[in-house]
Design a protein around this motif. Sequence first.
Motif, PDB file in Angstrom:
ATOM      1  N   LEU A 150       0.847  -1.193   0.000  1.00 37.75           N
ATOM      2  CA  LEU A 150       0.000   0.000   0.000  1.00 37.75           C
ATOM      3  C   LEU A 150       0.880   1.239   0.000  1.00 37.75           C
ATOM      4  O   LEU A 150       1.860   1.330   0.735  1.00 37.75           O
ATOM      5  N   ASN A 151       0.527   2.211  -0.816  1.00 34.90           N
ATOM      6  CA  ASN A 151       1.231   3.488  -0.815  1.00 34.90           C
ATOM      7  C   ASN A 151       0.205   4.593  -0.967  1.00 34.90           C
ATOM      8  O   ASN A 151      -0.920   4.357  -1.414  1.00 34.90           O
ATOM      9  N   GLN A 152       0.558   5.787  -0.544  1.00 33.70           N
ATOM     10  CA  GLN A 152      -0.408   6.877  -0.465  1.00 33.70           C
ATOM     11  C   GLN A 152      -0.127   7.938  -1.521  1.00 33.70           C
ATOM     12  O   GLN A 152       0.970   8.476  -1.584  1.00 33.70           O
ATOM     13  N   HIS A 153      -1.160   8.226  -2.344  1.00 31.09           N
ATOM     14  CA  HIS A 153      -1.014   9.232  -3.395  1.00 31.09           C
ATOM     15  C   HIS A 153      -2.164  10.231  -3.366  1.00 31.09           C
ATOM     16  O   HIS A 153      -2.520  10.806  -4.392  1.00 31.09           O
ATOM     17  N   CYS A 154      -2.730  10.421  -2.190  1.00 30.97           N
ATOM     18  CA  CYS A 154      -3.745  11.447  -2.028  1.00 30.97           C
ATOM     19  C   CYS A 154      -3.746  11.875  -0.572  1.00 30.97           C
ATOM     20  O   CYS A 154      -3.216  11.171   0.294  1.00 30.97           O
ATOM     21  N   GLU A 155      -4.338  13.019  -0.298  1.00 35.43           N
ATOM     22  CA  GLU A 155      -4.441  13.480   1.082  1.00 35.43           C
ATOM     23  C   GLU A 155      -5.483  12.648   1.826  1.00 35.43           C
ATOM     24  O   GLU A 155      -6.545  12.339   1.292  1.00 35.43           O
ATOM     25  N   SER A 156      -5.164  12.281   3.057  1.00 35.14           N
ATOM     26  CA  SER A 156      -6.102  11.528   3.880  1.00 35.14           C
ATOM     27  C   SER A 156      -5.765  11.782   5.337  1.00 35.14           C
ATOM     28  O   SER A 156      -4.596  11.888   5.709  1.00 35.14           O
ATOM     29  N   HIS A 157      -6.816  11.881   6.160  1.00 34.96           N
ATOM     30  CA  HIS A 157      -6.612  12.012   7.601  1.00 34.96           C
ATOM     31  C   HIS A 157      -6.381  10.651   8.250  1.00 34.96           C
ATOM     32  O   HIS A 157      -6.109  10.570   9.442  1.00 34.96           O
ATOM     33  N   THR A 158      -6.485   9.592   7.462  1.00 37.02           N
ATOM     34  CA  THR A 158      -6.265   8.237   7.974  1.00 37.02           C
ATOM     35  C   THR A 158      -4.787   7.892   7.852  1.00 37.02           C
ATOM     36  O   THR A 158      -4.232   7.957   6.753  1.00 37.02           O
ATOM     37  N   PRO A 159      -4.116   7.519   8.938  1.00 38.64           N
ATOM     38  CA  PRO A 159      -2.686   7.220   8.860  1.00 38.64           C
ATOM     39  C   PRO A 159      -2.422   5.903   8.142  1.00 38.64           C
ATOM     40  O   PRO A 159      -3.004   4.871   8.477  1.00 38.64           O
ATOM     41  N   LEU A 160      -1.544   5.944   7.164  1.00 37.99           N
ATOM     42  CA  LEU A 160      -1.252   4.757   6.369  1.00 37.99           C
ATOM     43  C   LEU A 160      -0.602   3.664   7.210  1.00 37.99           C
ATOM     44  O   LEU A 160      -1.017   2.503   7.159  1.00 37.99           O
ATOM     45  N   ASP A 161       0.434   4.004   7.969  1.00 32.75           N
ATOM     46  CA  ASP A 161       1.163   2.989   8.732  1.00 32.75           C
ATOM     47  C   ASP A 161       0.249   2.261   9.715  1.00 32.75           C
ATOM     48  O   ASP A 161       0.293   1.031   9.835  1.00 32.75           O
ATOM     49  N   ALA A 162      -0.576   3.010  10.433  1.00 35.70           N
ATOM     50  CA  ALA A 162      -1.478   2.405  11.407  1.00 35.70           C
ATOM     51  C   ALA A 162      -2.530   1.542  10.710  1.00 35.70           C
ATOM     52  O   ALA A 162      -2.936   0.499  11.222  1.00 35.70           O
ATOM     53  N   THR A 163      -2.982   1.984   9.531  1.00 33.47           N
ATOM     54  CA  THR A 163      -3.945   1.192   8.768  1.00 33.47           C
ATOM     55  C   THR A 163      -3.328  -0.128   8.335  1.00 33.47           C
ATOM     56  O   THR A 163      -3.961  -1.184   8.408  1.00 33.47           O
ATOM     57  N   GLN A 164      -2.088  -0.078   7.870  1.00 35.95           N
ATOM     58  CA  GLN A 164      -1.401  -1.312   7.496  1.00 35.95           C
ATOM     59  C   GLN A 164      -1.282  -2.262   8.679  1.00 35.95           C
ATOM     60  O   GLN A 164      -1.492  -3.472   8.536  1.00 35.95           O
ATOM     61  N   ALA A 165      -0.963  -1.730   9.848  1.00 35.02           N
ATOM     62  CA  ALA A 165      -0.855  -2.573  11.033  1.00 35.02           C
ATOM     63  C   ALA A 165      -2.198  -3.213  11.375  1.00 35.02           C
ATOM     64  O   ALA A 165      -2.271  -4.398  11.738  1.00 35.02           O
ATOM     65  N   ALA A 166      -3.290  -2.454  11.247  1.00 32.52           N
ATOM     66  CA  ALA A 166      -4.623  -2.998  11.528  1.00 32.52           C
ATOM     67  C   ALA A 166      -5.000  -4.079  10.515  1.00 32.52           C
ATOM     68  O   ALA A 166      -5.611  -5.092  10.871  1.00 32.52           O
ATOM     69  N   LEU A 167      -4.640  -3.870   9.262  1.00 33.48           N
ATOM     70  CA  LEU A 167      -4.915  -4.874   8.229  1.00 33.48           C
ATOM     71  C   LEU A 167      -4.148  -6.164   8.508  1.00 33.48           C
ATOM     72  O   LEU A 167      -4.693  -7.266   8.357  1.00 33.48           O
ATOM     73  N   ARG A 168      -2.898  -6.051   8.918  1.00 43.91           N
ATOM     74  CA  ARG A 168      -2.124  -7.251   9.242  1.00 43.91           C
ATOM     75  C   ARG A 168      -2.740  -7.991  10.427  1.00 43.91           C
ATOM     76  O   ARG A 168      -2.841  -9.217  10.423  1.00 43.91           O
ATOM     77  N   ARG A 169      -3.128  -7.242  11.445  1.00 43.06           N
ATOM     78  CA  ARG A 169      -3.748  -7.868  12.618  1.00 43.06           C
ATOM     79  C   ARG A 169      -5.050  -8.554  12.238  1.00 43.06           C
ATOM     80  O   ARG A 169      -5.357  -9.648  12.723  1.00 43.06           O
ATOM     81  N   CYS A 170      -5.822  -7.942  11.354  1.00 37.72           N
ATOM     82  CA  CYS A 170      -7.065  -8.544  10.900  1.00 37.72           C
ATOM     83  C   CYS A 170      -6.778  -9.858  10.187  1.00 37.72           C
ATOM     84  O   CYS A 170      -7.438 -10.872  10.438  1.00 37.72           O
ATOM     85  N   ALA A 171      -5.782  -9.859   9.313  1.00 42.84           N
ATOM     86  CA  ALA A 171      -5.455 -11.073   8.558  1.00 42.84           C
ATOM     87  C   ALA A 171      -4.950 -12.178   9.463  1.00 42.84           C
ATOM     88  O   ALA A 171      -5.315 -13.344   9.301  1.00 42.84           O
ATOM     89  N   GLU A 172      -4.124 -11.822  10.429  1.00 43.88           N
ATOM     90  CA  GLU A 172      -3.445 -12.832  11.235  1.00 43.88           C
ATOM     91  C   GLU A 172      -4.250 -13.319  12.421  1.00 43.88           C
ATOM     92  O   GLU A 172      -4.043 -14.445  12.891  1.00 43.88           O
ATOM     93  N   THR A 173      -5.187 -12.504  12.905  1.00 44.12           N
ATOM     94  CA  THR A 173      -5.922 -12.883  14.115  1.00 44.12           C
ATOM     95  C   THR A 173      -7.418 -13.040  13.915  1.00 44.12           C
ATOM     96  O   THR A 173      -8.100 -13.548  14.800  1.00 44.12           O
ATOM     97  N   LEU A 174      -7.925 -12.610  12.753  1.00 45.84           N
ATOM     98  CA  LEU A 174      -9.370 -12.638  12.540  1.00 45.84           C
ATOM     99  C   LEU A 174      -9.734 -13.433  11.293  1.00 45.84           C
ATOM    100  O   LEU A 174     -10.290 -14.516  11.385  1.00 45.84           O
ATOM    101  N   CYS A 175      -9.411 -12.922  10.101  1.00 42.25           N
ATOM    102  CA  CYS A 175      -9.751 -13.613   8.857  1.00 42.25           C
ATOM    103  C   CYS A 175      -9.046 -12.921   7.696  1.00 42.25           C
ATOM    104  O   CYS A 175      -9.230 -11.721   7.490  1.00 42.25           O
TER     105      CYS A 175
END
Length: 224
Positions: A150-175
């Motif tokens: 994932l890489n960021q090419h637009c303005e967003s108030h959502t932090p990319l690094d933290a989102t990536q960490a949440a996605l990994r946790r979702c994959a590894e601990t949930l589904c």
Amino acid sequence: MHNPVAERDELTFGFGATDLGSSFHGDWVLYAETELDHITHWYGPEGGPTRLLLLIEDLLRLRDSGLDGEEINLLWRATDPQLGGSPEIRGQEREWLDRVLAWAVPVALARGASVESCTTYPVCVPDGTSAAAAEHRRLTAEVVDLVGLLNQHCESHTPLDATQAALRRCAETLCAELAFRSLLCAASHFSTQLSPATYSRLERLSTAFGYGPHVVDAVKYLMD
């Protein structure tokens, strides 16, 4: 999504909680007074229960997961269209999930769903025994690897690094399947540039998860 054969007709396009989040385009307030009014409109007045059951399964998995509130919030924010519009749920993440469930379950029951299908879901991580759960766990490592692209090419108030960490946790601990759909949404949210090779990997994973043709091609416009 753990029954791709029974659910196939509803897997052609986006579905579940990721589809709901992506549905909140900025103009939804023009025809709905509240978030639940929009959800009612989005799911329509008729039809079978399967589309709703896919949503309910996602919501139950997220609510009952070991993810903390901020991780759930980041997964929800990742579904937000680029121009924004989805409800702000930070600080009341599980309350939001319960609010949508309180709407969705009675509607699904009225459309013929069983009580069990509205209150339980197949186990995935760590020890689900179904063929779908085993396949999802097999694909986890590749989903996690793609999160790193994932890489960021637009303005967003959502932090990319933290989102990536949440996605990994979702994959590894949930589904991994739910994480993969959330990853596709995040790619749109951040305007991630996709190489042809990365897009091909997304297509292969989409096929492995049992999706129809238009789940991944929703992000084809990002391919450089």
